[in-house]
Each structure stands twice: as C-alpha cells, then as structure tokens.
Design an enzyme around this catalytic site. Sequence first.
Site, PDB file in Angstrom:
ATOM      1  N   TYR A 144       0.854  -1.183   0.000  1.00 41.75           N
ATOM      2  CA  TYR A 144       0.000   0.000   0.000  1.00 41.75           C
ATOM      3  C   TYR A 144       0.890   1.233   0.000  1.00 41.75           C
ATOM      4  O   TYR A 144       1.795   1.349   0.815  1.00 41.75           O
ATOM      5  CB  TYR A 144      -0.890  -0.007   1.239  1.00 41.75           C
ATOM      6  CG  TYR A 144      -1.827   1.181   1.362  1.00 41.75           C
ATOM      7  CD1 TYR A 144      -2.857   1.371   0.441  1.00 41.75           C
ATOM      8  CD2 TYR A 144      -1.683   2.103   2.400  1.00 41.75           C
ATOM      9  CE1 TYR A 144      -3.717   2.460   0.560  1.00 41.75           C
ATOM     10  CE2 TYR A 144      -2.552   3.178   2.521  1.00 41.75           C
ATOM     11  CZ  TYR A 144      -3.565   3.355   1.604  1.00 41.75           C
ATOM     12  OH  TYR A 144      -4.421   4.420   1.725  1.00 41.75           O
ATOM     13  N   ASP A 239       9.255   2.715   0.050  1.00 42.29           N
ATOM     14  CA  ASP A 239       8.194   3.349   0.803  1.00 42.29           C
ATOM     15  C   ASP A 239       8.352   2.923   2.260  1.00 42.29           C
ATOM     16  O   ASP A 239       7.925   1.835   2.653  1.00 42.29           O
ATOM     17  CB  ASP A 239       6.822   2.949   0.248  1.00 42.29           C
ATOM     18  CG  ASP A 239       5.684   3.622   1.010  1.00 42.29           C
ATOM     19  OD1 ASP A 239       5.956   4.235   2.062  1.00 42.29           O
ATOM     20  OD2 ASP A 239       4.532   3.536   0.542  1.00 42.29           O
ATOM     21  N   LYS A 267       4.071   8.664   9.069  1.00 37.23           N
ATOM     22  CA  LYS A 267       3.792   8.041  10.368  1.00 37.23           C
ATOM     23  C   LYS A 267       4.740   8.535  11.480  1.00 37.23           C
ATOM     24  O   LYS A 267       4.537   9.625  11.975  1.00 37.23           O
ATOM     25  CB  LYS A 267       3.753   6.520  10.217  1.00 37.23           C
ATOM     26  CG  LYS A 267       2.619   6.128   9.240  1.00 37.23           C
ATOM     27  CD  LYS A 267       2.150   4.702   9.279  1.00 37.23           C
ATOM     28  CE  LYS A 267       0.841   4.604   8.517  1.00 37.23           C
ATOM     29  NZ  LYS A 267       0.876   3.863   7.270  1.00 37.23           N
TER      30      LYS A 267
HETATM   31  C1  LIG Z   1       0.265   4.399   5.888  1.00 36.26           C
HETATM   32  C2  LIG Z   1       1.028   4.196   4.657  1.00 36.26           C
HETATM   33  C3  LIG Z   1       0.906   5.065   3.554  1.00 36.26           C
HETATM   34  C4  LIG Z   1      -0.120   6.156   3.513  1.00 36.26           C
HETATM   35  O1  LIG Z   1       0.099   7.139   4.474  1.00 36.26           O
HETATM   36  P1  LIG Z   1      -1.120   8.126   4.848  1.00 36.26           P
HETATM   37  O2  LIG Z   1      -0.488   9.083   5.811  1.00 36.26           O
HETATM   38  O3  LIG Z   1      -2.192   7.279   5.449  1.00 36.26           O
HETATM   39  O4  LIG Z   1      -1.561   8.775   3.582  1.00 36.26           O
HETATM   40  C5  LIG Z   1       1.738   4.870   2.481  1.00 36.26           C
HETATM   41  N1  LIG Z   1       2.643   3.872   2.464  1.00 36.26           N
HETATM   42  C6  LIG Z   1       2.784   3.025   3.487  1.00 36.26           C
HETATM   43  C7  LIG Z   1       3.814   1.956   3.417  1.00 36.26           C
HETATM   44  C8  LIG Z   1       1.976   3.145   4.614  1.00 36.26           C
HETATM   45  O5  LIG Z   1       2.096   2.267   5.610  1.00 36.26           O
END
Ligand SMILES: *Cc1c(COP(=O)(O)O)cnc(C)c1O
Length: 428
Positions: A144, A239, A267
């Site tokens: 994701y 990511d 995060k």
């Molecule tokens: C949470 C997450 C996102 C998205 O971040 P948001 O602040 O919710 O838009 C993207 N990549 C990874 C790996 C994530 O865990």
Amino acid sequence: MRTRKSKSLYEKAVMLMPGGVNSPVRAFRAVGGSPLFIKKAKGSKIYDVDGNEYIDYVLSWGPLILGHSHPSVIKALKSAIDKGTSYGAPTPLEIELAQMVIKAYPSIEKIRMVNSGTEAAMSAIRAARGFTGRDKVIKFEGCYHGHADGLLVKAGSGATTFGVPDSPGVPESYAKNTITLPFNDIKAFKDVIQKERKKIACVIVEPVVGNIGCVLPREGFLEALRNETQKYNIILIFDEVMTGFRITYGGAQSYYRIKPDMTCLGKVIGGGLPVGAYGGKKEIMSKVAPEGPVYQAGTLSGNPIAMTAGIETLKILSKKGIYQKLEKTMQHLEEGLKDAAKKAGIKTKFYRAGTMFCTYFTDKEVFDYKTAKTSDTERFARFFRGMLNKGIYLAPSQFEAGFISLAHTKADIDKTVKAAYMTFKEIK
Ligand SMILES: *Cc1c(COP(=O)(O)O)cnc(C)c1O
C-alpha cells in the site's frame, strides 16, 4: 464491555460520514460490530467514551512509537502552538527536522515535507517520472502506498481487507502505467524488467510489507530490486512510511543495508501529527519545484506544529538504548504470543520486523499477498472480538500490522499474552 455510548455515536456518525468514519479500516466491517469512539489516550492505553480501558496495539496505525501523549511531545507542542499554528513561510524547524532525517537516512540528500504518506508516495513517483522521462511504475501485490489513483492497483490495507484491490473511480488510463508483481518473486521481476526496462520510471516497494500484516523480504529480494534497477537507470523507491524510524531508527534500508534512490516517510516522523516526506538523491530532488519543473506544493506542508511533534519524537528515539528497550518488550510479546498459541493448540504464523508484527491464522508460510490471504479471516475476527472484550485493542483487520510503543510495560505484555491464550482457546 459496555459500549452503549460508542454505539449511539456510531449511529449518528453513519448518517454524516461514509461508513461513519474518516478512514475505512476504522469501521469494524471486517470483524463485525461497530467501532469504539475514543475519548482520550495516554501511554500504552486508550479509553473509549464509555470509560473502558484498552492496551493499544494500533497506536494510530503506527506513528505513536513513544506511546500516546508523551509528556515531552505534548510540552513541545503546547509551547509551539503559542507561537501560531502555520505561517506559510519557511521556519527553522523545517531545517531541524530535515537534518535529523537526512542524518538517519544517508540515501536522502534532499527532502520535501508533505502532509501524509499518500502525498509522499504520489510525489516521489512524479519526481521519478520527471527525472527519467518514463511513465511506468512497478509495484508489488499487497503493498500500500496511499490512495493516489495510479497506486490503488492490488493495494494492501483497507483495499485488501475489503477485497476491492482495484477501486472504482480510478480510470483505466491511470492504472495502465502500473505494473503489479508478486512480492518476493525475483524471477517475475527480472522478466518484466527485461521486457519493459526502457519504459519503467521507478520501482516502489514496502521493504517490509506492513499493509497485508507483516511480510518480510526473502534473502536476496531487495538486493535484486537494487541491482536490476541500477543496471537500467530505474529509480528504486523504498516506501518507508511505516518502517521508517520503526523497525530501526534508520528504517528498513539500514536494517537490510540497501540504498534506495528515493525514500518515502510518514507516520513516526510526524509524532502523531499529519506529516509525510519524500527525498533522495540530489539530482532527482533537484527536479522538484521551485528548483526544477516537477510541480508539488502544500498549503500546510512543514507547518511548525507538525515539525515540532516530529522533532521531539526523533530526539527521544535517537537517544541511546531506545530501540534495545523496544526490542526487549517486543521479544517478550513474541515469545508470549507464540507460546500461547502453541499451548492452546491453534495454528498460527507470527512475523515481525522490529516492533511491527502480525499473527496469521494459517499453517502456511506467509511471504506474499497470496499466502497472506490463506489466513482464516473469520477466525481472526473472533480473535479480535475476544481480545477487545479482554481490554486489548488490535487493528480491526487481519491485514494490518500491530505495533508496540516505548510506553508498553511488562505488565501490559503479560496481560495481553494471558488474554491471547484465553482467546486462542475460545476460538479453536
Ligand atoms: C500508511 C502508509 C501510507 C499512507 O500514508 P497516509 O499518511 O495514510 O496517507 C503509504 N505507504 C505506506 C507503506 C503506509 O504504511
């Protein structure tokens, strides 16, 4: 547990918001029942509007590695707020956080702050496309990268939980430049690179896949991504929105010793406020406006409140012994959960990277999206509800990572393990 007030608030919320929530997995659709409405949180605990107390393993989906309302973070925020909330002009705080991140992530030479992980991934890909002049993106099933159009193809998190890997509303023309491959499959990756290498701008990957639980890279997989992309001048994007400052201070790239060209963060670097960031090699980041032609902007990007929460969080995390302490707590939980499952005679598979973890209800090894889907989600739902009734708050979906914080105590873990043992027996 009495949840009368939560239920009545939920009835109101569903009239006002889709599913009653502002982010899909918060609704308890995958596990049954309705969500708890939270009144306050402190340390390892959250408290709902009915006055129930829970040990929290969601931690706002990862950011709160120090625990809820850490005194130093709250103190710094209170003093920052007195000076105004946003100026839309540069501040010294942005330099401070940028320096802290760059020091911890040597692959990042220049960085841009944004407001979410979604923005970070979307913008990193735009920069990679602008830099290479190519259009295609390779991503992996179950990873994701936020909800930007072109990335909602076989995505994890809510998209996996609800079985809609491809979202309506995403035009085919957006998704057609996204190539999706199975995680951990080196051969499939090499084959596609051979065929499409001249059209591929970048490869984006969650180095540890936290959005289908916790799936670890097999030996050689991340290395293969690095080697192949380097050969053909394809940008490799890690990511690390979830893994960054989580599995170690330096993230997955320091843990697995791989240097990507670009990195997405979010995060933990926001310390509980909305922050994302993307960065990487100077020559790529120099393409971003106003230095270069790739446009990307944000009204509240780098605002002093969010920067303050990030700085204060990283200051504490960079102290000696912090990750060792987290590791010790995590080991205790890992041993406890594995032991409880064994004693209760239930088949589970437990995985973790640092302090992100997942228990799957399967006897198969989990190494990609397909094998993660072998987990018995009906059994997970019963596990979730059993734990909730015993005061343990887990993510309301099998396909999410759990987290612990610095605030989780041995007593918290012992209580959790005991609850898990009882629940494992109930759901056998
Ligand atoms: C949470 C997450 C996102 C998205 O971040 P948001 O602040 O919710 O838009 C993207 N990549 C990874 C790996 C994530 O865990």
